[in-house]
Design a protein around this motif. Structure first.
Motif, PDB file in Angstrom:
ATOM      1  N   MET A   1     -29.592 -27.094 -24.453  1.00 57.14           N
ATOM      2  CA  MET A   1     -30.924 -26.539 -24.651  1.00 57.14           C
ATOM      3  C   MET A   1     -31.388 -25.858 -23.371  1.00 57.14           C
ATOM      4  SD  MET A   1     -34.478 -28.474 -25.716  1.00 57.14           S
ATOM      5  CE  MET A   1     -34.490 -29.424 -24.196  1.00 57.14           C
ATOM      6  N   VAL A   2     -31.883 -24.654 -23.468  1.00 57.09           N
ATOM      7  CA  VAL A   2     -32.373 -23.912 -22.320  1.00 57.09           C
ATOM      8  C   VAL A   2     -33.834 -24.268 -22.081  1.00 57.09           C
ATOM      9  CG1 VAL A   2     -32.798 -21.640 -21.351  1.00 57.09           C
ATOM     10  CG2 VAL A   2     -30.764 -22.031 -22.749  1.00 57.09           C
ATOM     11  N   VAL A   3     -34.129 -24.745 -20.881  1.00 55.76           N
ATOM     12  CA  VAL A   3     -35.500 -25.113 -20.534  1.00 55.76           C
ATOM     13  C   VAL A   3     -36.259 -23.861 -20.121  1.00 55.76           C
ATOM     14  CG1 VAL A   3     -36.951 -26.448 -18.971  1.00 55.76           C
ATOM     15  CG2 VAL A   3     -34.809 -27.419 -19.811  1.00 55.76           C
ATOM     16  N   THR A   4     -37.346 -23.569 -20.795  1.00 57.23           N
ATOM     17  CA  THR A   4     -38.137 -22.383 -20.467  1.00 57.23           C
ATOM     18  C   THR A   4     -39.488 -22.724 -19.860  1.00 57.23           C
ATOM     19  OG1 THR A   4     -39.037 -22.310 -22.710  1.00 57.23           O
ATOM     20  CG2 THR A   4     -37.039 -21.021 -22.265  1.00 57.23           C
ATOM     21  N   ARG A   5     -39.975 -23.945 -20.114  1.00 55.67           N
ATOM     22  CA  ARG A   5     -41.244 -24.373 -19.533  1.00 55.67           C
ATOM     23  C   ARG A   5     -41.032 -25.724 -18.861  1.00 55.67           C
ATOM     24  NH1 ARG A   5     -44.967 -20.729 -21.290  1.00 55.67           N
ATOM     25  NH2 ARG A   5     -46.690 -21.835 -20.293  1.00 55.67           N
ATOM     26  N   VAL A   6     -41.650 -25.875 -17.702  1.00 52.17           N
ATOM     27  CA  VAL A   6     -41.398 -27.057 -16.885  1.00 52.17           C
ATOM     28  C   VAL A   6     -42.706 -27.587 -16.313  1.00 52.17           C
ATOM     29  CG1 VAL A   6     -39.065 -26.349 -16.221  1.00 52.17           C
ATOM     30  CG2 VAL A   6     -41.030 -25.603 -14.843  1.00 52.17           C
ATOM     31  N   ASN A   7     -42.660 -28.810 -15.858  1.00 56.23           N
ATOM     32  CA  ASN A   7     -43.678 -29.329 -14.962  1.00 56.23           C
ATOM     33  C   ASN A   7     -43.155 -29.162 -13.540  1.00 56.23           C
ATOM     34  OD1 ASN A   7     -45.168 -30.061 -17.181  1.00 56.23           O
ATOM     35  ND2 ASN A   7     -44.631 -32.235 -17.069  1.00 56.23           N
ATOM     36  N   VAL A   8     -44.044 -28.905 -12.608  1.00 55.40           N
ATOM     37  CA  VAL A   8     -43.637 -28.685 -11.220  1.00 55.40           C
ATOM     38  C   VAL A   8     -44.250 -29.771 -10.350  1.00 55.40           C
ATOM     39  CG1 VAL A   8     -43.665 -27.103  -9.260  1.00 55.40           C
ATOM     40  CG2 VAL A   8     -43.454 -26.204 -11.588  1.00 55.40           C
ATOM     41  N   SER A   9     -43.395 -30.529  -9.697  1.00 57.80           N
ATOM     42  CA  SER A   9     -43.820 -31.612  -8.816  1.00 57.80           C
ATOM     43  C   SER A   9     -43.709 -31.141  -7.370  1.00 57.80           C
ATOM     44  CB  SER A   9     -42.937 -32.844  -9.038  1.00 57.80           C
ATOM     45  OG  SER A   9     -43.240 -33.862  -8.107  1.00 57.80           O
ATOM     46  N   LEU A  54     -40.706 -21.421 -16.426  1.00 61.22           N
ATOM     47  CA  LEU A  54     -39.722 -21.666 -15.378  1.00 61.22           C
ATOM     48  C   LEU A  54     -39.585 -20.478 -14.434  1.00 61.22           C
ATOM     49  CD1 LEU A  54     -37.533 -23.402 -14.098  1.00 61.22           C
ATOM     50  CD2 LEU A  54     -35.911 -22.520 -15.795  1.00 61.22           C
ATOM     51  N   GLU A  55     -39.672 -19.270 -14.981  1.00 59.01           N
ATOM     52  CA  GLU A  55     -39.485 -18.089 -14.138  1.00 59.01           C
ATOM     53  C   GLU A  55     -40.645 -17.872 -13.164  1.00 59.01           C
ATOM     54  OE1 GLU A  55     -41.297 -16.616 -18.072  1.00 59.01           O
ATOM     55  OE2 GLU A  55     -39.843 -18.121 -17.386  1.00 59.01           O
ATOM     56  N   LEU A  56     -41.773 -18.572 -13.377  1.00 58.31           N
ATOM     57  CA  LEU A  56     -42.933 -18.433 -12.489  1.00 58.31           C
ATOM     58  C   LEU A  56     -43.118 -19.643 -11.573  1.00 58.31           C
ATOM     59  CD1 LEU A  56     -45.576 -16.930 -14.964  1.00 58.31           C
ATOM     60  CD2 LEU A  56     -44.071 -15.718 -13.370  1.00 58.31           C
ATOM     61  N   ALA A  57     -42.247 -20.629 -11.702  1.00 53.23           N
ATOM     62  CA  ALA A  57     -42.436 -21.880 -10.966  1.00 53.23           C
ATOM     63  C   ALA A  57     -42.299 -21.682  -9.455  1.00 53.23           C
ATOM     64  CB  ALA A  57     -41.442 -22.926 -11.457  1.00 53.23           C
ATOM     65  N   ASP A  62     -44.951 -21.063  -3.930  1.00 52.84           N
ATOM     66  CA  ASP A  62     -45.294 -20.231  -2.776  1.00 52.84           C
ATOM     67  C   ASP A  62     -46.806 -20.095  -2.623  1.00 52.84           C
ATOM     68  OD1 ASP A  62     -42.644 -19.837  -2.159  1.00 52.84           O
ATOM     69  OD2 ASP A  62     -42.494 -17.908  -3.192  1.00 52.84           O
ATOM     70  N   ARG A  63     -47.509 -19.935  -3.731  1.00 51.59           N
ATOM     71  CA  ARG A  63     -48.963 -19.763  -3.663  1.00 51.59           C
ATOM     72  C   ARG A  63     -49.647 -21.057  -3.224  1.00 51.59           C
ATOM     73  NH1 ARG A  63     -51.533 -16.892  -8.682  1.00 51.59           N
ATOM     74  NH2 ARG A  63     -53.084 -16.330  -7.106  1.00 51.59           N
ATOM     75  N   ILE A  64     -49.134 -22.186  -3.663  1.00 50.50           N
ATOM     76  CA  ILE A  64     -49.694 -23.465  -3.218  1.00 50.50           C
ATOM     77  C   ILE A  64     -49.494 -23.633  -1.715  1.00 50.50           C
ATOM     78  CG2 ILE A  64     -49.313 -25.967  -3.298  1.00 50.50           C
ATOM     79  CD1 ILE A  64     -51.075 -24.905  -5.505  1.00 50.50           C
ATOM     80  N   ARG A  65     -48.363 -23.210  -1.209  1.00 47.90           N
ATOM     81  CA  ARG A  65     -48.121 -23.321   0.230  1.00 47.90           C
ATOM     82  C   ARG A  65     -49.076 -22.445   1.034  1.00 47.90           C
ATOM     83  NH1 ARG A  65     -41.535 -23.208  -0.315  1.00 47.90           N
ATOM     84  NH2 ARG A  65     -41.224 -25.467  -0.462  1.00 47.90           N
ATOM     85  N   VAL A  66     -49.599 -21.397   0.409  1.00 55.19           N
ATOM     86  CA  VAL A  66     -50.566 -20.539   1.093  1.00 55.19           C
ATOM     87  C   VAL A  66     -51.942 -21.194   1.138  1.00 55.19           C
ATOM     88  CG1 VAL A  66     -51.811 -18.349   0.981  1.00 55.19           C
ATOM     89  CG2 VAL A  66     -49.347 -18.396   0.577  1.00 55.19           C
ATOM     90  N   ILE A  67     -52.371 -21.800   0.033  1.00 56.18           N
ATOM     91  CA  ILE A  67     -53.744 -22.312  -0.024  1.00 56.18           C
ATOM     92  C   ILE A  67     -53.870 -23.763   0.425  1.00 56.18           C
ATOM     93  CG2 ILE A  67     -54.390 -20.694  -1.835  1.00 56.18           C
ATOM     94  CD1 ILE A  67     -54.230 -22.941  -3.854  1.00 56.18           C
ATOM     95  N   LEU A  68     -52.770 -24.506   0.479  1.00 55.09           N
ATOM     96  CA  LEU A  68     -52.875 -25.906   0.904  1.00 55.09           C
ATOM     97  C   LEU A  68     -53.400 -26.043   2.332  1.00 55.09           C
ATOM     98  CD1 LEU A  68     -52.416 -28.817  -0.064  1.00 55.09           C
ATOM     99  CD2 LEU A  68     -50.130 -28.689   0.950  1.00 55.09           C
ATOM    100  N   ALA A  81     -47.114 -29.196   2.358  1.00 53.16           N
ATOM    101  CA  ALA A  81     -46.284 -29.213   1.158  1.00 53.16           C
ATOM    102  C   ALA A  81     -44.823 -29.251   1.582  1.00 53.16           C
ATOM    103  CB  ALA A  81     -46.554 -27.976   0.301  1.00 53.16           C
ATOM    104  N   ALA A  82     -43.993 -29.799   0.729  1.00 56.11           N
ATOM    105  CA  ALA A  82     -42.571 -29.894   1.045  1.00 56.11           C
ATOM    106  C   ALA A  82     -41.984 -28.510   1.293  1.00 56.11           C
ATOM    107  CB  ALA A  82     -41.833 -30.576  -0.101  1.00 56.11           C
ATOM    108  N   GLY A  83     -41.069 -28.432   2.236  1.00 56.58           N
ATOM    109  CA  GLY A  83     -40.399 -27.170   2.524  1.00 56.58           C
ATOM    110  C   GLY A  83     -39.194 -26.956   1.622  1.00 56.58           C
ATOM    111  N   GLY A  84     -38.517 -25.844   1.841  1.00 53.32           N
ATOM    112  CA  GLY A  84     -37.319 -25.555   1.072  1.00 53.32           C
ATOM    113  C   GLY A  84     -37.604 -24.855  -0.240  1.00 53.32           C
ATOM    114  N   ASP A  85     -36.532 -24.427  -0.899  1.00 52.02           N
ATOM    115  CA  ASP A  85     -36.657 -23.754  -2.184  1.00 52.02           C
ATOM    116  C   ASP A  85     -36.976 -24.754  -3.292  1.00 52.02           C
ATOM    117  OD1 ASP A  85     -36.001 -21.346  -0.981  1.00 52.02           O
ATOM    118  OD2 ASP A  85     -33.852 -21.572  -1.396  1.00 52.02           O
ATOM    119  N   LEU A  86     -37.558 -24.244  -4.359  1.00 50.15           N
ATOM    120  CA  LEU A  86     -37.835 -25.081  -5.525  1.00 50.15           C
ATOM    121  C   LEU A  86     -36.521 -25.533  -6.154  1.00 50.15           C
ATOM    122  CD1 LEU A  86     -40.038 -26.119  -7.571  1.00 50.15           C
ATOM    123  CD2 LEU A  86     -39.469 -24.080  -8.915  1.00 50.15           C
ATOM    124  N   ARG A  87     -36.439 -26.810  -6.443  1.00 48.35           N
ATOM    125  CA  ARG A  87     -35.270 -27.348  -7.131  1.00 48.35           C
ATOM    126  C   ARG A  87     -35.586 -27.515  -8.614  1.00 48.35           C
ATOM    127  NH1 ARG A  87     -32.213 -31.735  -3.210  1.00 48.35           N
ATOM    128  NH2 ARG A  87     -32.140 -30.393  -1.357  1.00 48.35           N
TER     129      ARG A  87
END
Length: 307
Positions: A1-9, A54-57, A62-68, A81-87
Motif C-alpha cells: 500500500m502506498v502511503v499518501t498522507r502521514v502524521n509528522v512527529s 506526504l509530498e508536503l511533509a 522546514d517551515r516549523i524550523r523557521v518559526i520555532l 527542533a530536531a535536525g536532519g532530513d525528514l524520515r
C-alpha cells in the motif's frame, strides 16, 4: 500500500531547566493549515501534525524550523527542533530523536533516551507563539529578513551554551547581526577618501615589502571606515527600539547597550567575565530588538499570553 498522507512527529529539545505540559483546556489547534497537538512522553516532547500529504511533509518541517525560534524568543527559553532530513517510517516504532512521518492510522511509539526536566510551560503558550510566528511577514513571508531569521535561530540556542560567558557572547553576536551600520557624513567620507588615495600612492612607491603590504592592507580596510562602527550602530539600534517601546529616555538605553557591547570586548580580549546581571540584561534587550524588528512586540516585557 502506498502511503499518501502521514502524521509528522517533530521532536523538540529544551534545556534541562525547561519543558512543557499538556494544558487540559487547550482546544484543537491549527498551525500552517494542519491540525497539531503536543504529545508528551516524559521527559520528551513532540509536535504532532496530523493528516499531512506526504509530498508536503518535508516542507512543513522546514517551515516549523523557521518559526520555532520565534516561539523560543516569545517564551524566553531555548527550544530547538530536531535536525536532519525528514524520515519516513512504515511502522509505529522509530527513532524519536529525528523528525519522522508515519502512517496516519498508527499510534506512534518513538524510542529515545530519557532525561530530566525541572520546570514546565503549558503547551498552549507554545502553540500561541507558533501561531503568531507563522503570521510574521518578516520571518516567514514571501520576502523574509534573513538577518532576523538567523538572529532568532541563534537566540533559540542560547540556553544550550554551557557557561554564562558563552551565553553573553552569543547574545551580543545577535546585536551585531541586527545592527546595520549607516554611512558616515560626507565630510568624514571626504577625509577617508583622501587618506585612501595617499595609502595607495605610498604603497605603490614603498621599497620595503612589509611596509607595502601594510599600506595595501590599510587601504583595503579603510573601505569599512566609510560606515559607522558597530558600536555606534548598536547605540542607534537601542535608541530606535526604546522609542518604539515608548521608553522615556532612549539616550540612556543607548548608553546601556553600548556598555554591553564594550563588555563583549573585555570578555573576548582581556578575559573578563560577564556577570549574571549583564547576561540577563543582554537577553532582555536582544528579545526586544528582535520583537521590534519582527513588528510583533506586544507583551514583550510581560509573560506571553495564550490565545
Amino acid at each position: 500500500m502506498v502511503v499518501t498522507r502521514v502524521n509528522v512527529s517533530i521532536p523538540l529539545s529544551t534545556t534541562s531547566e525547561n519543558g512543557f505540559f499538556n494544558h487540559r483546556e487547550t482546544p484543537q489547534r491549527q498551525l500552517l493549515g494542519y491540525a497539531v497537538k503536543m504529545r508528551i512522553q516524559q521527559p520528551h516532547y513532540y509536535l504532532e501534525f496530523q493528516d499531512v500529504p506526504l509530498e508536503l511533509a518535508a516542507e512543513l518541517l522546514d517551515r516549523i524550523r523557521v518559526i520555532l525560534p520565534w516561539a523560543a524568543l516569545r517564551l524566553d527559553f531555548g527550544i530547538l527542533a530536531a535536525g536532519g532530513d525528514l524520515r519516513v517510517a512504515d511502522g509505529p516504532t522509530f527513532d524519536g530523536q529525528f523528525a519522522t512521518a508515519y502512517p496516519v492510522h498508527l499510534a506512534p511509539a518513538p524510542i529515545r533516551v530519557a532525561s530530566n526536566h525541572r520546570s514546565e510551560e503549558a503547551d498552549a503558550r507554545l502553540f500561541s507563539a507558533l501561531i503568531e510566528g507563522a503570521e510574521l511577514e518578516h520571518l516567514i513571508g514571501p520576502s523574509p529578513q534573513p538577518e532576523l531569521k538567523l538572529a532568532c535561530e541563534i537566540f533559540a540556542s542560547v540556553d544550550f551554551e554551557a557557561s554564562n560567558n558563552a551565553q553573553f557572547l552569543t547574545l551580543i553576536s545577535i546585536l551585531e547581526i541586527m545592527a546595520k551600520p549607516a554611512p558616515r557624513p560626507k565630510p568624514c567620507l571626504d577625509i577617508i577618501e583622501d587618506a585612501m588615495v595617499r595609502m595607495k600612492s605610498e604603497a605603490e612607491t614603498a621599497m620595503d615589502p612589509a611596509l607595502r603590504q601594510a599600506l595595501f592592507d590599510m587601504h583595503k580596510g579603510a573601505i569599512h571606515w566609510k560606515s559607522e562602527s558597530i558600536r555606534s550602530s548598536v547605540r542607534r539600534l537601542a535608541m530606535d527600539v526604546a522609542r518604539t517601546l515608548g521608553d522615556p529616555d532612549p539616550g540612556a538605553v543607548g548608553k546601556s547597550a553600548v556598555r554591553l557591547y564594550d563588555k563583549r570586548s573585555l570578555v573576548v580580549h582581556q578575559g573578563e567575565t560577564a556577570s549574571l546581571s549583564e547576561a540577563r540584561f543582554a537577553r532582555q534587550f536582544v528579545r526586544e530588538v528582535l520583537a521590534v524588528a519582527a513588528g510583533s512586540y506586544e507583551h514583550i516585557r510581560e509573560r506571553f499570553p495564550t490565545n
